[in-house]
Design a protein around this motif. Sequence first.
Motif, PDB file in Angstrom:
ATOM      1  N   ASN A 189       1.160 -13.372   7.230  1.00  0.00           N
ATOM      2  CA  ASN A 189       2.338 -12.582   7.595  1.00  0.00           C
ATOM      3  C   ASN A 189       2.313 -11.219   6.906  1.00  0.00           C
ATOM      4  OD1 ASN A 189       3.354 -14.775   9.115  1.00  0.00           O
ATOM      5  ND2 ASN A 189       4.302 -15.653   7.282  1.00  0.00           N
ATOM      6  N   ALA A 190       1.142 -10.587   6.957  1.00  0.00           N
ATOM      7  CA  ALA A 190       0.975  -9.299   6.277  1.00  0.00           C
ATOM      8  C   ALA A 190       1.832  -8.233   6.942  1.00  0.00           C
ATOM      9  CB  ALA A 190      -0.497  -8.886   6.300  1.00  0.00           C
ATOM     10  N   SER A 191       2.413  -7.368   6.127  1.00  0.00           N
ATOM     11  CA  SER A 191       3.216  -6.246   6.610  1.00  0.00           C
ATOM     12  C   SER A 191       2.588  -4.947   6.126  1.00  0.00           C
ATOM     13  CB  SER A 191       4.658  -6.374   6.125  1.00  0.00           C
ATOM     14  OG  SER A 191       4.692  -6.404   4.701  1.00  0.00           O
ATOM     15  N   GLU A 192       3.225  -3.838   6.457  1.00  0.00           N
ATOM     16  CA  GLU A 192       2.659  -2.535   6.088  1.00  0.00           C
ATOM     17  C   GLU A 192       2.583  -2.363   4.575  1.00  0.00           C
ATOM     18  OE1 GLU A 192       4.084   0.892   8.237  1.00  0.00           O
ATOM     19  OE2 GLU A 192       4.948  -0.390   9.773  1.00  0.00           O
ATOM     20  N   GLU A 193       3.421  -3.082   3.833  1.00  0.00           N
ATOM     21  CA  GLU A 193       3.387  -2.968   2.365  1.00  0.00           C
ATOM     22  C   GLU A 193       2.082  -3.492   1.766  1.00  0.00           C
ATOM     23  OE1 GLU A 193       5.834  -4.184   4.079  1.00  0.00           O
ATOM     24  OE2 GLU A 193       7.468  -2.736   3.794  1.00  0.00           O
ATOM     25  N   TYR A 194       1.345  -4.304   2.542  1.00  0.00           N
ATOM     26  CA  TYR A 194       0.087  -4.848   2.040  1.00  0.00           C
ATOM     27  C   TYR A 194      -1.071  -3.862   2.190  1.00  0.00           C
ATOM     28  CZ  TYR A 194       2.227  -9.477   1.727  1.00  0.00           C
ATOM     29  OH  TYR A 194       3.025 -10.549   1.391  1.00  0.00           O
ATOM     30  N   SER A 195      -0.851  -2.772   2.850  1.00  0.00           N
ATOM     31  CA  SER A 195      -1.925  -1.793   3.043  1.00  0.00           C
ATOM     32  C   SER A 195      -2.340  -1.195   1.714  1.00  0.00           C
ATOM     33  CB  SER A 195      -1.466  -0.678   3.992  1.00  0.00           C
ATOM     34  OG  SER A 195      -1.124  -1.204   5.268  1.00  0.00           O
ATOM     35  N   GLY A 196      -3.651  -0.972   1.563  1.00  0.00           N
ATOM     36  CA  GLY A 196      -4.167  -0.393   0.333  1.00  0.00           C
ATOM     37  C   GLY A 196      -5.627  -0.749   0.117  1.00  0.00           C
ATOM     38  N   THR A 197      -6.149  -0.439  -1.081  1.00  0.00           N
ATOM     39  CA  THR A 197      -7.538  -0.710  -1.448  1.00  0.00           C
ATOM     40  C   THR A 197      -7.581  -1.880  -2.422  1.00  0.00           C
ATOM     41  OG1 THR A 197      -8.119   1.619  -1.168  1.00  0.00           O
ATOM     42  CG2 THR A 197      -9.646   0.259  -2.426  1.00  0.00           C
ATOM     43  N   TYR A 198      -8.372  -2.879  -2.090  1.00  0.00           N
ATOM     44  CA  TYR A 198      -8.497  -4.074  -2.912  1.00  0.00           C
ATOM     45  C   TYR A 198      -9.872  -4.091  -3.574  1.00  0.00           C
ATOM     46  CZ  TYR A 198      -4.325  -5.849  -0.548  1.00  0.00           C
ATOM     47  OH  TYR A 198      -3.045  -6.004  -0.065  1.00  0.00           O
ATOM     48  N   ASN A 199      -9.894  -4.445  -4.876  1.00  0.00           N
ATOM     49  CA  ASN A 199     -11.134  -4.509  -5.641  1.00  0.00           C
ATOM     50  C   ASN A 199     -11.408  -5.951  -6.038  1.00  0.00           C
ATOM     51  OD1 ASN A 199     -13.369  -3.925  -7.169  1.00  0.00           O
ATOM     52  ND2 ASN A 199     -12.198  -3.337  -8.989  1.00  0.00           N
ATOM     53  N   CYS A 221     -16.734  -5.289  -5.479  1.00  0.00           N
ATOM     54  CA  CYS A 221     -16.708  -4.632  -4.177  1.00  0.00           C
ATOM     55  C   CYS A 221     -15.301  -4.134  -3.912  1.00  0.00           C
ATOM     56  CB  CYS A 221     -17.162  -5.586  -3.068  1.00  0.00           C
ATOM     57  SG  CYS A 221     -16.049  -6.991  -2.800  1.00  0.00           S
ATOM     58  N   PHE A 222     -15.180  -3.184  -2.958  1.00  0.00           N
ATOM     59  CA  PHE A 222     -13.900  -2.599  -2.593  1.00  0.00           C
ATOM     60  C   PHE A 222     -13.658  -2.810  -1.093  1.00  0.00           C
ATOM     61  CE2 PHE A 222     -15.235  -0.351  -6.358  1.00  0.00           C
ATOM     62  CZ  PHE A 222     -14.076  -0.240  -7.107  1.00  0.00           C
ATOM     63  N   VAL A 223     -12.434  -3.170  -0.785  1.00  0.00           N
ATOM     64  CA  VAL A 223     -12.043  -3.395   0.612  1.00  0.00           C
ATOM     65  C   VAL A 223     -10.767  -2.606   0.884  1.00  0.00           C
ATOM     66  CG1 VAL A 223     -11.347  -5.087   2.350  1.00  0.00           C
ATOM     67  CG2 VAL A 223     -13.060  -5.696   0.637  1.00  0.00           C
ATOM     68  N   VAL A 224     -10.786  -1.813   1.956  1.00  0.00           N
ATOM     69  CA  VAL A 224      -9.614  -1.028   2.360  1.00  0.00           C
ATOM     70  C   VAL A 224      -8.905  -1.787   3.482  1.00  0.00           C
ATOM     71  CG1 VAL A 224      -8.790   1.159   3.300  1.00  0.00           C
ATOM     72  CG2 VAL A 224     -10.736   1.127   1.713  1.00  0.00           C
ATOM     73  N   LEU A 225      -7.633  -2.092   3.249  1.00  0.00           N
ATOM     74  CA  LEU A 225      -6.841  -2.836   4.223  1.00  0.00           C
ATOM     75  C   LEU A 225      -5.747  -1.937   4.774  1.00  0.00           C
ATOM     76  CD1 LEU A 225      -6.065  -5.507   5.618  1.00  0.00           C
ATOM     77  CD2 LEU A 225      -4.613  -6.007   3.635  1.00  0.00           C
ATOM     78  N   ASN A 226      -5.670  -1.867   6.098  1.00  0.00           N
ATOM     79  CA  ASN A 226      -4.649  -1.071   6.771  1.00  0.00           C
ATOM     80  C   ASN A 226      -3.908  -1.971   7.747  1.00  0.00           C
ATOM     81  OD1 ASN A 226      -3.095   0.995   7.763  1.00  0.00           O
ATOM     82  ND2 ASN A 226      -4.692   1.856   9.061  1.00  0.00           N
ATOM     83  N   VAL A 227      -2.644  -2.266   7.439  1.00  0.00           N
ATOM     84  CA  VAL A 227      -1.829  -3.158   8.267  1.00  0.00           C
ATOM     85  C   VAL A 227      -0.975  -2.306   9.193  1.00  0.00           C
ATOM     86  CG1 VAL A 227      -0.108  -4.995   8.276  1.00  0.00           C
ATOM     87  CG2 VAL A 227      -1.802  -4.865   6.428  1.00  0.00           C
ATOM     88  N   THR A 228      -1.066  -2.547  10.485  1.00  0.00           N
ATOM     89  CA  THR A 228      -0.287  -1.823  11.488  1.00  0.00           C
ATOM     90  C   THR A 228       0.709  -2.784  12.126  1.00  0.00           C
ATOM     91  OG1 THR A 228      -1.970  -2.304  13.166  1.00  0.00           O
ATOM     92  CG2 THR A 228      -2.158  -0.222  11.975  1.00  0.00           C
ATOM     93  N   PRO A 229       1.869  -2.261  12.558  1.00  0.00           N
ATOM     94  CA  PRO A 229       2.869  -3.140  13.188  1.00  0.00           C
ATOM     95  C   PRO A 229       2.299  -3.786  14.438  1.00  0.00           C
ATOM     96  CG  PRO A 229       3.809  -1.005  12.631  1.00  0.00           C
ATOM     97  CD  PRO A 229       2.335  -0.880  12.440  1.00  0.00           C
TER      98      PRO A 229
END
Length: 299
Positions: free
Chosen positions: A143-153, A165-173
Amino acid sequence: MQLLQQNGLTKGLKITSTEQPMVEKAQGEKVTLPCTFTVSPEDQGPLDVEWVLIPIDNQKKEQTIIMYSVDRIYNNYYEAMNGRVQFTNPDPKSGDGSIDILNLKSTDTGTYQCRVKKAPGVESQKIQLTVLDKDTGELSLKNASEEYSGTYNCVAANRVGTDDCFVVLNVTPPINTAGTIAGAVIGTLLGLFLLAFLVFCCCKKRKEKKYEKEVHHDIREDVPPPKSRSSTAHSYIGSNRSSLGSMSPSNMEGYAKTPYNQVPSEDFERRSGQNPNFPPSKVFSSTSASVAAVSVPGD
């Protein structure tokens, strides 16, 4: 051996690589198992370098995985390592009998022994290889929302090393698929209705044009012409004649009072003018004769 040492000679063949009783590597990596050596002039025999895998179960036989003998390399002894094992130096005669194992698997764990022969010298060395299974570090977001967007290490570490490693997550409506589908269905139905209406109008207009064209070019039978007045006159006279012929003296009185103007004299005259063969004098003479022939008793 003692005789050689007394004559000032030393043992010729000797493995010089640093002994490593245990090596640990991660799954999927590459490992180099060292085995360097030196020979002396006393070692006159052919050079043989052989690597074997000693199973943990003593009941099983050793498995040769690669060999150098008589200037040839044989690396198809062990099917599980076909294409994954090779000599580090393509020419082991240079004194380097080390091997590389590529894309390590957990089944590669075991004891490896390097054996070098050059008669009369013989030397060997064992190495324990341990392949660690990779641990997964998956991160699940529900149930990811836009607040979860960001870079994860992600950082992983074990006895053999550390990696990240780095992962960029972009959550769109989410897209309103239900509304989109409903709109598409409604639009399609409206389009079909409009098309059906246009087809109906075209067919109706075509039928109207066809009907007008048929009515305009229709050849209908004329109404039969009315009977000629001459026939009417003849009938009228004939009827009068029959009436006069059948009259008795008792009813003749009423008939004698009938005026002659009831006879369509104008029609007779007009018809006689149109048809020269029609003699009006005969008509009146015959009528007069019929009248004159009637006698009234008692007068």
